[in-house]
Design a protein around this motif. Structure first.
Motif, short mmCIF file in Angstrom:
data_model
loop_
_atom_site.label_atom_id
_atom_site.label_comp_id
_atom_site.label_asym_id
_atom_site.label_seq_id
_atom_site.Cartn_x
_atom_site.Cartn_y
_atom_site.Cartn_z
N ALA A 120 1.07 1.71 0.15
CA ALA A 120 -0.06 2.44 -0.76
C ALA A 120 -1.49 2.87 -0.03
N ARG A 121 -1.83 2.43 1.20
CA ARG A 121 -2.56 2.92 1.92
C ARG A 121 -2.22 4.09 3.04
N GLY A 122 -0.72 4.43 2.77
CA GLY A 122 -0.42 5.35 3.72
C GLY A 122 -0.50 4.98 5.26
N ILE A 123 -0.38 3.71 5.51
CA ILE A 123 -0.32 3.16 7.21
C ILE A 123 0.68 2.63 7.30
N THR A 124 1.09 2.10 8.79
CA THR A 124 2.51 1.44 8.94
C THR A 124 1.98 0.17 9.87
N SER A 125 0.83 0.08 10.55
CA SER A 125 0.52 -1.00 11.35
C SER A 125 -1.15 -1.14 11.54
N VAL A 126 -1.66 -2.28 11.68
CA VAL A 126 -3.04 -2.35 11.87
C VAL A 126 -3.11 -3.20 13.40
N CYS A 127 -1.97 -3.36 13.97
CA CYS A 127 -2.02 -4.18 15.11
C CYS A 127 -2.88 -3.89 16.33
N ALA A 128 -3.05 -2.60 16.49
CA ALA A 128 -3.97 -1.92 17.65
C ALA A 128 -5.46 -2.55 17.18
N PRO A 129 -6.14 -2.85 18.20
CA PRO A 129 -7.59 -2.68 17.97
C PRO A 129 -8.20 -1.56 17.12
N GLN A 130 -8.04 -0.67 17.60
CA GLN A 130 -8.57 0.56 16.89
C GLN A 130 -8.17 0.83 15.43
N SER A 131 -7.16 0.16 15.03
CA SER A 131 -6.47 0.29 13.92
C SER A 131 -6.97 -0.88 12.65
N GLN A 132 -7.41 -1.74 13.18
CA GLN A 132 -7.68 -2.73 12.41
C GLN A 132 -8.66 -2.82 11.06
N ASN A 133 -9.40 -1.55 11.25
CA ASN A 133 -10.28 -1.30 10.28
C ASN A 133 -9.61 -0.53 9.00
N LEU A 134 -8.42 -0.13 9.21
CA LEU A 134 -7.77 0.46 8.17
C LEU A 134 -7.42 -0.55 7.24
N ALA A 135 -7.07 -1.83 7.37
CA ALA A 135 -7.03 -2.79 6.27
C ALA A 135 -7.31 -4.23 6.79
N THR A 136 -8.35 -4.68 6.47
CA THR A 136 -8.95 -5.98 7.04
C THR A 136 -8.50 -7.20 6.09
N PRO A 137 -8.55 -8.20 6.53
CA PRO A 137 -8.02 -9.32 5.71
C PRO A 137 -8.86 -9.47 4.53
N VAL A 138 -10.15 -8.99 4.58
CA VAL A 138 -10.88 -9.07 3.40
C VAL A 138 -10.27 -7.90 2.34
N ASP A 139 -10.17 -6.88 2.84
CA ASP A 139 -9.21 -5.71 1.97
C ASP A 139 -8.34 -6.05 1.33
N ARG A 140 -7.35 -6.79 2.32
CA ARG A 140 -6.27 -7.30 1.33
C ARG A 140 -6.29 -8.53 0.74
N SER A 141 -7.23 -8.97 0.67
CA SER A 141 -7.80 -10.22 -0.15
C SER A 141 -7.68 -9.45 -1.46
N GLY A 142 -8.34 -8.24 -1.82
CA GLY A 142 -8.32 -7.46 -3.12
C GLY A 142 -6.66 -7.22 -3.51
N ASP A 143 -5.86 -6.77 -2.56
CA ASP A 143 -4.43 -6.71 -2.95
C ASP A 143 -3.74 -8.11 -3.45
N VAL A 144 -4.16 -9.21 -2.82
CA VAL A 144 -3.79 -10.61 -3.33
C VAL A 144 -4.23 -10.89 -4.80
N LEU A 145 -5.34 -10.65 -4.83
CA LEU A 145 -5.99 -10.90 -6.39
C LEU A 145 -5.31 -9.79 -7.54
N SER A 146 -5.28 -8.73 -7.04
CA SER A 146 -4.50 -7.65 -8.16
C SER A 146 -3.09 -8.32 -8.33
N ALA A 147 -2.39 -8.60 -7.25
CA ALA A 147 -1.05 -9.30 -7.47
C ALA A 147 -1.03 -10.52 -8.23
#
Length: 295
Positions: A120-147
């Motif tokens: 839904a975010r149009g991304i495939t990975s956040v493993c690299a350090p420069q990609s980790q701001n694309l979906a943080t654990p706090v961002d994904r917490s919103g995903d969990v609560l929505s689910a």
């Protein structure tokens, strides 16, 4: 004598060339009717997997996508209203290895919602350090609560018994979603959380959702053993948390498909059968205690 009216053609969904030569017309008609009913009616509580779309509930502090999440709901081979576990992928997105946990959890009597945080975010990975701001654990917490809010609407799910389990980046999310602020927003929504080798951050934000963290002491990716032990040490007695650390184990120690030692971004990744089997037993007991599934 007038011409007989032509029979109506089956809808495209009912054109099965491989069946037609061998199947009586009446059977085909019955099958078509059944399919049409299934497409028009919300799925009932039967075993199997269902591709679903989860609406976004905007959560303060979380950067969420502007379209629904993709997910798969799998039910146990039974009937009734099931406790549910939201299953979270790691930093590289969904993988075939998640099926192992789906099979295990449904075998214990839990419905499993495998939640895709990336498509839904149009991304495939956040493993690299420069990609980790694309979906943080706090961002994904919103995903969990929505689910979890969506699961509460499902007739197959016992909305009072919803938990979450994540691996790696998903494990960090499972720890982050236990924050006090989320409990205030949705009291009682989550009843248990399992963090497999995800870093534990900001214990001062933690609420009272029971948390189980499982980590290897040789895991250098996020140093989950170290961070989760420090996290637990900072909590009060009314904040239940258990940390299990496995000597010599590294990232992905629970994943039977990671047989060979591999290095991902310089971090060791490998299955450890002894640690894995012990962790399965501890997860089963933890979920049974807080979600009421199989003991």
């Amino acid at each position: 004598m007038g011409r007989k009216p032509k029979p109506a053609l089956p809808s495209p969904a009912c054109r099965w060339p491989s069946l037609a030569p061998h199947t009586p017309a009446a059977c085909l008609l019955a099958l078509c009717i059944a399919l049409g009913t299934a497409l028009a009616t919300p799925p009932a509580a039967t075993a199997g997997s269902l591709t679903v779309s989860i609406p976004v509930t905007q959560i303060p502090g979380s950067h969420q996508p502007d379209r629904p999440y993709d997910a798969t709901l799998t039910l146990p081979a039974d009937t009734g209203r099931f406790p549910a576990v939201i299953l979270l992928h790691g930093c590289s997105g969904e993988s075939s290895s998640q099926q192992f946990w789906i099979d295990r959890l449904t075998g214990w009597g839990y419905a499993v919602l495998r939640l895709d945080s990336f498509s839904a975010r149009g991304i495939t990975s956040v493993c690299a350090p420069q990609s980790q701001n694309l979906a943080t654990p706090v961002d994904r917490s919103g995903d969990v609560l929505s689910a979890a809010l969506w699961l509460r609407t499902r007739p197959e799910i016992d909305g009072a018994r919803i938990g979450v389990m994540g691996m790696s980046h998903g494990g960090g999310t499972a720890a982050a979603v236990t924050r006090r602020e989320y409990e205030r927003l949705y009291p009682g929504l989550l009843k248990a959380s399992v963090d497999y080798y995800g870093a534990c951050r900001q214990p001062e934000q933690h609420g009272t959702v029971p948390l189980l963290a499982l980590a290897g002491d040789a895991d250098t990716w996020g140093y989950s053993a170290r961070t989760c032990q420090a996290f637990a040490a900072a909590l009060a007695p009314d904040q239940p948390m258990q940390v299990v650390v496995y000597p010599g184990a590294v990232h992905d120690f629970d994943n039977p498909s990671a047989i060979r030692l591999n290095y991902v971004l310089g971090h060791p990744v490998q299955y450890d059968s002894s640690a894995a089997n012990d962790s399965y037993a501890k997860v089963k007991a933890f979920l049974a205690r807080y979600l009421g599934g199989a003991a």
